[in-house]
Design a protein around this motif. Structure first.
Motif, PDB file in Angstrom:
ATOM      1  N   ASN A  88       0.869  -1.174   0.000  1.00  0.00           N
ATOM      2  CA  ASN A  88       0.000   0.000   0.000  1.00  0.00           C
ATOM      3  C   ASN A  88       0.911   1.230   0.000  1.00  0.00           C
ATOM      4  N   GLU A 142       1.629   5.427  -0.218  1.00  0.00           N
ATOM      5  CA  GLU A 142       1.073   6.766   0.023  1.00  0.00           C
ATOM      6  C   GLU A 142       1.424   7.642  -1.180  1.00  0.00           C
ATOM      7  N   THR A 174       3.945  10.631  -0.940  1.00  0.00           N
ATOM      8  CA  THR A 174       5.376  10.381  -0.697  1.00  0.00           C
ATOM      9  C   THR A 174       5.950   9.338  -1.647  1.00  0.00           C
ATOM     10  N   TYR A 196       3.608   2.184   2.863  1.00  0.00           N
ATOM     11  CA  TYR A 196       3.352   2.362   4.304  1.00  0.00           C
ATOM     12  C   TYR A 196       2.528   1.233   4.891  1.00  0.00           C
ATOM     13  N   LYS A 200      -4.376  10.177   3.426  1.00  0.00           N
ATOM     14  CA  LYS A 200      -3.098   9.466   3.252  1.00  0.00           C
ATOM     15  C   LYS A 200      -3.182   8.471   2.091  1.00  0.00           C
ATOM     16  N   ASP A 201      -4.276   7.747   2.011  1.00  0.00           N
ATOM     17  CA  ASP A 201      -4.445   6.720   0.988  1.00  0.00           C
ATOM     18  C   ASP A 201      -4.579   7.298  -0.408  1.00  0.00           C
ATOM     19  N   GLY A 208      -4.178  10.812  -1.385  1.00  0.00           N
ATOM     20  CA  GLY A 208      -3.427  12.007  -1.781  1.00  0.00           C
ATOM     21  C   GLY A 208      -4.282  13.256  -1.780  1.00  0.00           C
ATOM     22  N   THR A 218      -6.792   2.351  -2.404  1.00  0.00           N
ATOM     23  CA  THR A 218      -7.282   3.129  -1.253  1.00  0.00           C
ATOM     24  C   THR A 218      -8.068   2.234  -0.284  1.00  0.00           C
ATOM     25  N   GLN A 257      -1.464  16.317   3.672  1.00  0.00           N
ATOM     26  CA  GLN A 257      -1.681  16.249   5.120  1.00  0.00           C
ATOM     27  C   GLN A 257      -1.612  17.633   5.777  1.00  0.00           C
ATOM     28  N   CYS A 294       7.504  14.965   0.590  1.00  0.00           N
ATOM     29  CA  CYS A 294       6.770  14.617  -0.630  1.00  0.00           C
ATOM     30  C   CYS A 294       7.665  14.537  -1.877  1.00  0.00           C
TER      31      CYS A 294
END
Ligand code: NDP
Length: 479
Positions: A22, A24, A27, A31, A88-89, A91, A177, A314, A359
């Protein structure tokens, strides 16, 4: 973080133990992991759902509603956790998840909890001869498959009415997601939803998604996603005579007349073009502007868009975040190249953004505005589903209508004008399931929702969504 399937009330690994990464999108870093579920996982979920169905479907609707309200409250209690996970999932800016996605997921559960208590069916009298009444009964085990752009928002839009109507559900979020769907499974456990009533399986579309669509005991599929996937699902489900709801892609026109309230139109058009980085199926990706104000609009819009800051999703101040995945970013960038090849002028944007710090490896693209394209150019015809809009002038209502309707899609449309007659006449002729006049994205959950043409079948709202999740049976009694 390790995400697990939710089957028969338990959080578990897939039978084959396969896992996927998974990532992110802000970035570009891994994660966590998600289960790579297969046919055998669907098989045990269906078995659990079938077992749960008799007692769930025979619960009084007020009792089922109580579970839905409890799930809504459970999400509310963990609001900020859901907000952070959605951002987070995906963006997406955390402010958008906070203002739209999570409140809407809560209201989906509340809305359908209330709606099922108001649900009724018809009776038709044949005077002196017979009376007919319609029994609307839950279908049984149903499948819900949703996309990545509004993860928990769209997931709950399917799951909530399916459960409210008395079905047991096998649900699959997008593999890119999965996090909020996992949190939802935890909430369902916390509120004591009976085992097997809702089962959430993670994995890829062609694997677990296909297994859901192909399973003979899953009698209906509610799907939201791309038109190409919708075609595959329809082809697979049709010979099995499954009930189908398909909410698919769009290429939505935003028609702007010179007599509109200009400042309001401009502010909303910025939002309707680029909200969630243009990754909302209802975003207006084709702006069609009356020639009298075309030059002014292009100048003003370009100025606003070139000033838009793209940042870490974030960060509370960010309005434009990351695209959902590397492959999606590459697709979006490839369309910008296609537009250049087709003679388009990039008014602003057009590049990938390389950020600093956290990022640095994320998937960011400048908001991009393109003019000068033929109406048949690929960027005016194909769904890009990213921060890319085209602007085209028109000189008559007929021309505006022909451009607006001149695509295979028919999801939504926005019209900006103060001429009431024109607005209503045009709305009636637009080939789209949703038409907004002088606004965008205002949604009353009771209204029909969905697309025409290649944007799908089954425009449903409020009680009609509940109807989709039932079988209608006519009972005719001779008097
Ligand atoms: P996809 O069609 O790629 O995927 C949607 C869902 O279907 C995902 O869960 C996906 O799994 C799954 N899937 C993929 N292939 C299959 C298969 N063969 N059988 C069963 N399931 C499958 O769409 P995206 O996720 O890329 O979402 C973007 C699209 O969704 C856009 O076209 C957008 O317009 C549309 N959309 C439409 C809306 C509407 O209301 N009309 C609302 C929101 C989005 P996985 O991702 O794990 O591969």
């Amino acid at each position: 973080m390790k995400i697990l399937n939710y089957i028969n009330g338990s959080l578990m690994d897939p039978i084959g133990s396969g896992q996927m990464e998974n990532i992110e999108p802000a970035t570009g870093l891994v994660y966590g992991s998600i289960p790579r579920s297969m046919n055998e996982d669907v098989a045990i979920a269906v078995e659990a759902a079938e077992k749960a169905f008799p007692s769930w479907s025979s619960l009084n609707q007020n009792e089922r509603a109580k579970y839905l309200f409890a799930i809504a409250d459970g999400i509310k209690a963990r609001f900020e956790e859901f907000v952070a996970a959605e951002s987070k999932d995906n963006g997406k800016p955390i402010s958008l998840a906070r203002a739209v996605d999570i409140p809407r997921a809560i209201s989906n559960f509340k809305h359908f909890g209330h709606a099922i208590t108001q649900f009724s069916s018809e009776s038709h009298s044949m005077p002196g001869l017979a009376i007919n009444y319609t029994l609307r009964q839950p279908i049984g085990v149903v499948g819900c498959i949703s996309p990545w752009n509004l993860p928990i928002y769209l997931f709950s839009w399917k799951i909530a009415p399916a459960l409210a109507a008395g079905n047991c559900v096998i649900a699959k979020p997008s593999e890119v997601t999965p996090l909020t769907a996992y949190l939802l499974a935890e909430v369902c456990k916390e509120v004591g939803l009976p085992d097997g009533v809702l089962n959430i399986l993670h994995g890829t579309g062609p694997e677990v998604g296909d297994a859901i669509v192909s399973h003979p005991k899953i009698k209906a599929i509610s799907f939201t996603g791309g038109t190409t996937t919708g075609k595959i699902i329809a082809a697979k489900a049709a010979p099995m005579f499954k009930k189908l709801s398909l909410e698919l892609g769009g290429k939505n026109p935003n028609i702007i007349f010179a007599d509109c309230d200009y400042d309001e139109m401009l502010t909303t058009t910025v939002r309707s073009s680029f909200a969630n980085q243009g990754q909302i199926c209802l975003c207006g990706s084709r702006i069609i502007v009356e020639d009298k104000i075309y030059d002014k609009f292009v100048r003003d819009f370009r100025e606003k868009i070139s000033a838009m800051a793209v940042g870490d999703p974030q960060d509370n101040a960010t309005k434009m975040g990351a695209l959902v995945s590397k492959s999606h970013m590459e697709k979006v960038l490839s369309y910008i190249d296609i537009a250049k090849d087709e003679g388009g002028k990039i008014e602003t944007g057009g590049q990938q953004i390389h950020m600093n710090g956290r990022c640095a490896q994320g998937y960011f693209v400048q908001p991009t505005v393109i003019t000068g394209l033929d109406i048949n150019a690929r960027c005016n015809q194909e769904e890009i589903f990213g921060p890319v809009v085209t602007i085209t002038p028109f000189s008559s209502i007929e021309e505006a209508l022909s451009i607006a309707n001149g695509v295979v899609y028919g999801l939504s449309c926005t019209i900006w004008t103060n001429n009431i007659k024109r607005a209503h006449n045009l709305a009636a002729k637009i080939e789209a399931g949703v038409v907004w006049i002088n606004c965008w994205l205002l949604r009353d959950l009771r209204t029909p929702f969905g697309g025409m043409k290649a944007s799908g079948v089954g425009r449903e709202g409020g009680l009609e969504v509940l109807r989709f999740f039932t079988e209608a049976k006519n009972v005719c009694v001779k008097l």
